[in-house]
Design a protein around this motif. Structure first.
Motif, PDB file in Angstrom:
ATOM      1  N   LYS A  29       0.853  -1.188   0.000  1.00  0.00           N
ATOM      2  CA  LYS A  29       0.000   0.000   0.000  1.00  0.00           C
ATOM      3  C   LYS A  29       0.891   1.242   0.000  1.00  0.00           C
ATOM      4  N   PHE A  30       0.261   2.371  -0.326  1.00  0.00           N
ATOM      5  CA  PHE A  30       0.972   3.647  -0.279  1.00  0.00           C
ATOM      6  C   PHE A  30       1.039   4.126   1.166  1.00  0.00           C
ATOM      7  N   ILE A  31       2.219   4.615   1.553  1.00  0.00           N
ATOM      8  CA  ILE A  31       2.495   5.079   2.909  1.00  0.00           C
ATOM      9  C   ILE A  31       2.899   6.546   2.826  1.00  0.00           C
ATOM     10  N   HIS A  32       2.444   7.357   3.782  1.00  0.00           N
ATOM     11  CA  HIS A  32       2.842   8.762   3.814  1.00  0.00           C
ATOM     12  C   HIS A  32       4.367   8.864   3.809  1.00  0.00           C
ATOM     13  N   LEU A  33       4.892   9.654   2.898  1.00  0.00           N
ATOM     14  CA  LEU A  33       6.334   9.756   2.705  1.00  0.00           C
ATOM     15  C   LEU A  33       6.930  10.791   3.664  1.00  0.00           C
ATOM     16  N   THR A  34       7.523  10.288   4.729  1.00  0.00           N
ATOM     17  CA  THR A  34       8.255  11.102   5.696  1.00  0.00           C
ATOM     18  C   THR A  34       9.742  10.831   5.479  1.00  0.00           C
ATOM     19  N   PRO A  35      10.629  11.625   6.062  1.00  0.00           N
ATOM     20  CA  PRO A  35      12.060  11.327   5.920  1.00  0.00           C
ATOM     21  C   PRO A  35      12.429   9.925   6.423  1.00  0.00           C
ATOM     22  N   GLU A  36      11.838   9.469   7.528  1.00  0.00           N
ATOM     23  CA  GLU A  36      12.128   8.114   8.020  1.00  0.00           C
ATOM     24  C   GLU A  36      11.588   7.059   7.060  1.00  0.00           C
ATOM     25  N   GLU A  37      10.417   7.295   6.499  1.00  0.00           N
ATOM     26  CA  GLU A  37       9.847   6.327   5.534  1.00  0.00           C
ATOM     27  C   GLU A  37      10.714   6.254   4.279  1.00  0.00           C
ATOM     28  N   TRP A  38      11.292   7.366   3.865  1.00  0.00           N
ATOM     29  CA  TRP A  38      12.209   7.404   2.723  1.00  0.00           C
ATOM     30  C   TRP A  38      13.400   6.476   2.989  1.00  0.00           C
ATOM     31  N   VAL A  39      13.930   6.525   4.198  1.00  0.00           N
ATOM     32  CA  VAL A  39      15.038   5.630   4.584  1.00  0.00           C
ATOM     33  C   VAL A  39      14.545   4.188   4.601  1.00  0.00           C
ATOM     34  N   ARG A  40      13.396   3.935   5.225  1.00  0.00           N
ATOM     35  CA  ARG A  40      12.862   2.569   5.332  1.00  0.00           C
ATOM     36  C   ARG A  40      12.654   1.951   3.946  1.00  0.00           C
ATOM     37  N   GLN A  41      12.113   2.723   3.004  1.00  0.00           N
ATOM     38  CA  GLN A  41      11.874   2.184   1.661  1.00  0.00           C
ATOM     39  C   GLN A  41      13.185   1.910   0.921  1.00  0.00           C
ATOM     40  N   HIS A  42      14.200   2.719   1.164  1.00  0.00           N
ATOM     41  CA  HIS A  42      15.519   2.433   0.581  1.00  0.00           C
ATOM     42  C   HIS A  42      16.102   1.147   1.167  1.00  0.00           C
ATOM     43  N   VAL A  43      15.934   0.961   2.473  1.00  0.00           N
ATOM     44  CA  VAL A  43      16.434  -0.269   3.103  1.00  0.00           C
ATOM     45  C   VAL A  43      15.720  -1.485   2.505  1.00  0.00           C
ATOM     46  N   LEU A  44      14.406  -1.398   2.331  1.00  0.00           N
ATOM     47  CA  LEU A  44      13.671  -2.529   1.744  1.00  0.00           C
ATOM     48  C   LEU A  44      14.205  -2.863   0.362  1.00  0.00           C
TER      49      LEU A  44
END
Length: 149
Positions: A29-44
């Motif tokens: 699903k789409f998740i609100h893009l916060t700076p931490e979420e940006w990092v989390r998606q890069h890690v994934l």
């Protein structure tokens, strides 16, 4: 969003009600893009595309209970037998990685019992192997590629 110390990955982005969203391939699903979420998606993407970890063994943002306190881990990678291989703690790029960050993931790992830990703010990455007998962790130069267990 800020450029991070990861390979370049393609992301599905959208705007809704003037807020940016990013598609999470694990939560589907789409998740609100916060700076931490940006990092989390890069890690994934790093785990899946670069290190070869199967997305079916990855779990994102689940609640755990530690000493009667509810906490949420960022990313967990399971072994095929259901044991936990890796716990990842993500911070936004503006947050420095400190001893407190390692203490946080170590507390989570008292319950989770992962073999490896990763702490990142997207700019700095730290990888540790657990030594449960000595009750400490050893730093690694890099995260190992996926290896079937």
């Amino acid at each position: 969003m800020q450029e991070l110390e990861f390979p370049a990955y393609e992301f599905r982005l959208k705007n809704s009600e003037n807020k940016p969203y990013i598609f999470d391939p694990i939560r589907k699903k789409f998740i609100h893009l916060t700076p931490e979420e940006w990092v989390r998606q890069h890690v994934l993407q790093f785990l899946i595309q670069t290190k070869g970890y199967p997305s079916s063994l990855i779990n994102v943002e689940k609640e755990i209970k530690i000493y009667d306190t509810k906490k949420r881990y960022d990313i967990v990678v399971f072994n095929s037998d259901g044991t936990i291989f890796l716990v990842v703690e993500c911070k936004r790029p503006s947050v420095a990685i400190t001893q407190a960050t390692f203490d946080q993931i170590a507390r989570y790992n008292l319950l989770l019992k992962a073999e490896l830990l990763m702490v990142t703010n997207g700019l700095q990455h730290y990888y540790c192997a657990m030594d449960f007998e000595e009750e400490r962790y050893h730093f690694l130069k890099e995260l190992p590629n996926y290896n079937i267990k």
